[in-house]
Design a protein around this motif. Structure first.
Motif, PDB file in Angstrom:
ATOM      1  N   THR A  62      -1.602 -87.311 -55.910  1.00 44.21           N
ATOM      2  CA  THR A  62      -1.311 -88.102 -54.551  1.00 44.21           C
ATOM      3  C   THR A  62      -0.371 -89.366 -55.220  1.00 44.21           C
ATOM      4  O   THR A  62      -0.523 -89.793 -56.379  1.00 44.21           O
ATOM      5  N   VAL A 108       2.140 -81.717 -57.019  1.00 47.28           N
ATOM      6  CA  VAL A 108       1.209 -81.850 -55.658  1.00 47.28           C
ATOM      7  C   VAL A 108       0.389 -80.866 -55.391  1.00 47.28           C
ATOM      8  O   VAL A 108      -0.897 -80.856 -55.036  1.00 47.28           O
ATOM      9  N   ASP A 109       0.882 -79.328 -55.463  1.00 45.39           N
ATOM     10  CA  ASP A 109       0.251 -78.392 -54.827  1.00 45.39           C
ATOM     11  C   ASP A 109      -0.738 -77.728 -55.999  1.00 45.39           C
ATOM     12  O   ASP A 109      -1.972 -77.476 -55.523  1.00 45.39           O
ATOM     13  N   LYS A 110      -0.365 -77.874 -57.116  1.00 46.41           N
ATOM     14  CA  LYS A 110      -1.495 -77.484 -58.245  1.00 46.41           C
ATOM     15  C   LYS A 110      -2.456 -78.469 -58.866  1.00 46.41           C
ATOM     16  O   LYS A 110      -3.459 -77.990 -59.234  1.00 46.41           O
ATOM     17  N   TYR A 111      -1.782 -79.397 -59.350  1.00 44.76           N
ATOM     18  CA  TYR A 111      -2.697 -80.613 -59.704  1.00 44.76           C
ATOM     19  C   TYR A 111      -3.162 -81.656 -58.943  1.00 44.76           C
ATOM     20  O   TYR A 111      -3.949 -82.476 -59.069  1.00 44.76           O
ATOM     21  N   GLU A 112      -2.698 -81.448 -57.249  1.00 44.56           N
ATOM     22  CA  GLU A 112      -3.287 -82.398 -56.485  1.00 44.56           C
ATOM     23  C   GLU A 112      -2.922 -83.677 -56.869  1.00 44.56           C
ATOM     24  O   GLU A 112      -3.835 -84.469 -56.262  1.00 44.56           O
TER      25      GLU A 112
END
Length: 108
Positions: free
Chosen positions: A59, A53-57
């Protein structure tokens, strides 16, 4: 605690402090050999989820499931299951060293 390292070519290096992903759990070992530490499953799943979630975004992440009692051994490779918008995807995890550092690939 997660300390982020190098992100390139779809792989992110993550260090999970021994108080984080690696805990007092130990794998089964023959008598006379030191026990091999293993990742705590819930903390490992949290760390993999955080990378996605935070680094590869990523969804639409509904869940991450990793196999239990994975040894913290250099070059060990295993897969976690990520469910993204209802679709199951494999996420490859590669352990780097004996300190709890591992790489997380983008979902396949």
């Amino acid at each position: 605690m997660i300390r982020n390292g190098l992100a390139r070519c779809g792989v992110l290096l993550v260090t999970a402090a021994l108080a984080g992903c690696a805990g007092p759990s130990r794998g089964a070992t023959p008598p006379g050999t030191p026990p091999v530490p293993v990742f705590e499953q819930d903390r490992l799943e949290f760390a993999v989820r955080s990378v996605l979630v935070d680094k590869y975004e990523v969804t639409g992440l509904e869940m991450v499931r990793c196999p239990g009692r994975q040894p913290i051994e250099d070059a060990r490779v295993f897969s976690c299951l990520a469910v993204l918008s209802g679709q199951s995807k494999q996420v490859r995890v590669t352990v780097r060293g004996a300190s709890g550092t591992f790489e997380v690939d983008r979902p396949g």
